[in-house]
Write a protein that holds these residues in place. Structure first.
Motif, PDB file in Angstrom:
ATOM      1  N   GLY A  70     -14.081 -60.455  39.095  1.00  0.00           N
ATOM      2  CA  GLY A  70     -12.793 -61.036  39.452  1.00  0.00           C
ATOM      3  C   GLY A  70     -11.602 -60.570  38.640  1.00  0.00           C
ATOM      4  O   GLY A  70     -10.505 -61.099  38.795  1.00  0.00           O
ATOM      5  N   ALA A  71     -11.783 -59.583  37.771  1.00  0.00           N
ATOM      6  CA  ALA A  71     -10.656 -59.079  36.973  1.00  0.00           C
ATOM      7  C   ALA A  71      -9.625 -58.408  37.881  1.00  0.00           C
ATOM      8  O   ALA A  71      -9.975 -57.712  38.834  1.00  0.00           O
ATOM      9  N   THR A  72      -8.367 -58.643  37.565  1.00  0.00           N
ATOM     10  CA  THR A  72      -7.266 -58.063  38.341  1.00  0.00           C
ATOM     11  C   THR A  72      -6.754 -56.803  37.657  1.00  0.00           C
ATOM     12  O   THR A  72      -7.059 -56.544  36.485  1.00  0.00           O
ATOM     13  N   GLU A  73      -5.950 -56.046  38.387  1.00  0.00           N
ATOM     14  CA  GLU A  73      -5.332 -54.851  37.791  1.00  0.00           C
ATOM     15  C   GLU A  73      -4.426 -55.238  36.622  1.00  0.00           C
ATOM     16  O   GLU A  73      -4.336 -54.507  35.643  1.00  0.00           O
ATOM     17  N   GLU A  74      -3.764 -56.388  36.726  1.00  0.00           N
ATOM     18  CA  GLU A  74      -2.911 -56.852  35.630  1.00  0.00           C
ATOM     19  C   GLU A  74      -3.744 -57.126  34.381  1.00  0.00           C
ATOM     20  O   GLU A  74      -3.345 -56.780  33.274  1.00  0.00           O
ATOM     21  N   GLU A  75      -4.917 -57.722  34.554  1.00  0.00           N
ATOM     22  CA  GLU A  75      -5.798 -57.972  33.402  1.00  0.00           C
ATOM     23  C   GLU A  75      -6.307 -56.659  32.810  1.00  0.00           C
ATOM     24  O   GLU A  75      -6.388 -56.519  31.584  1.00  0.00           O
ATOM     25  N   LEU A  76      -6.629 -55.700  33.665  1.00  0.00           N
ATOM     26  CA  LEU A  76      -7.072 -54.390  33.173  1.00  0.00           C
ATOM     27  C   LEU A  76      -5.956 -53.707  32.391  1.00  0.00           C
ATOM     28  O   LEU A  76      -6.202 -53.079  31.358  1.00  0.00           O
ATOM     29  N   ALA A  77      -4.719 -53.851  32.855  1.00  0.00           N
ATOM     30  CA  ALA A  77      -3.586 -53.273  32.139  1.00  0.00           C
ATOM     31  C   ALA A  77      -3.395 -53.959  30.792  1.00  0.00           C
ATOM     32  O   ALA A  77      -3.213 -53.296  29.761  1.00  0.00           O
ATOM     33  N   GLU A  78      -3.464 -55.285  30.787  1.00  0.00           N
ATOM     34  CA  GLU A  78      -3.270 -56.016  29.531  1.00  0.00           C
ATOM     35  C   GLU A  78      -4.362 -55.703  28.517  1.00  0.00           C
ATOM     36  O   GLU A  78      -4.085 -55.553  27.328  1.00  0.00           O
ATOM     37  N   VAL A  79      -5.603 -55.587  28.982  1.00  0.00           N
ATOM     38  CA  VAL A  79      -6.695 -55.284  28.050  1.00  0.00           C
ATOM     39  C   VAL A  79      -6.485 -53.899  27.425  1.00  0.00           C
ATOM     40  O   VAL A  79      -6.838 -53.673  26.268  1.00  0.00           O
ATOM     41  N   THR A  80      -5.870 -53.000  28.177  1.00  0.00           N
ATOM     42  CA  THR A  80      -5.561 -51.677  27.635  1.00  0.00           C
ATOM     43  C   THR A  80      -4.631 -51.796  26.431  1.00  0.00           C
ATOM     44  O   THR A  80      -4.841 -51.158  25.390  1.00  0.00           O
ATOM     45  N   PHE A  81      -3.621 -52.656  26.544  1.00  0.00           N
ATOM     46  CA  PHE A  81      -2.662 -52.789  25.453  1.00  0.00           C
ATOM     47  C   PHE A  81      -3.191 -53.633  24.299  1.00  0.00           C
ATOM     48  O   PHE A  81      -2.782 -53.444  23.152  1.00  0.00           O
ATOM     49  N   VAL A  82      -4.130 -54.533  24.583  1.00  0.00           N
ATOM     50  CA  VAL A  82      -4.812 -55.239  23.489  1.00  0.00           C
ATOM     51  C   VAL A  82      -5.563 -54.209  22.642  1.00  0.00           C
ATOM     52  O   VAL A  82      -5.458 -54.199  21.411  1.00  0.00           O
ATOM     53  N   ALA A  83      -6.307 -53.325  23.300  1.00  0.00           N
ATOM     54  CA  ALA A  83      -7.058 -52.290  22.578  1.00  0.00           C
ATOM     55  C   ALA A  83      -6.101 -51.368  21.819  1.00  0.00           C
ATOM     56  O   ALA A  83      -6.357 -51.008  20.661  1.00  0.00           O
ATOM     57  N   ALA A  84      -5.002 -50.995  22.443  1.00  0.00           N
ATOM     58  CA  ALA A  84      -4.029 -50.112  21.786  1.00  0.00           C
ATOM     59  C   ALA A  84      -3.427 -50.774  20.554  1.00  0.00           C
ATOM     60  O   ALA A  84      -3.277 -50.139  19.501  1.00  0.00           O
TER      61      ALA A  84
END
Length: 100
Positions: A70-84
């Protein structure tokens, strides 16, 4: 070196180290199962780790599972910036070792 087709060799790897592969698969299954932390969040955590370790295999696998959970594209984008942010933060904090 990265080729998603290498994943087809997991069976051979497992047959050459059967007990270790079985133990790993059990750990992986249990660690990522729905629990106190919902599966979707576990998959997002896995993606953040995969982005940090830069494992393309994990990115492929856990993106698929995150979306299925159920992950959304917005969540995938946010997780990218958490990792960054965490990678950048680690560099900054380690910079303190350079100071006298």
């Amino acid at each position: 070196m990265y080729d998603i087709n290498h994943l087809k060799k997991l069976g051979k790897l497992g047959s050459n180290a059967e007990k270790a592969m079985t133990a790993f698969q059990s750990l992986d299954k249990e660690a990522l199962a729905d629990g106190a932390i919902p599966k979707k969040y576990k998959e997002l955590i896995a993606l953040a780790v995969a982005l940090t370790t830069q494992c393309p295999y994990c990115l492929e696998i856990h993106k698929k599972h995150a979306v299925e959970a159920g992950a959304t594209e917005e969540e995938l984008a946010e997780v990218t910036f958490v990792a960054a942010a965490l990678r950048a933060g680690a560099a900054v904090v380690h910079g303190t070792h350079l100071m006298s």
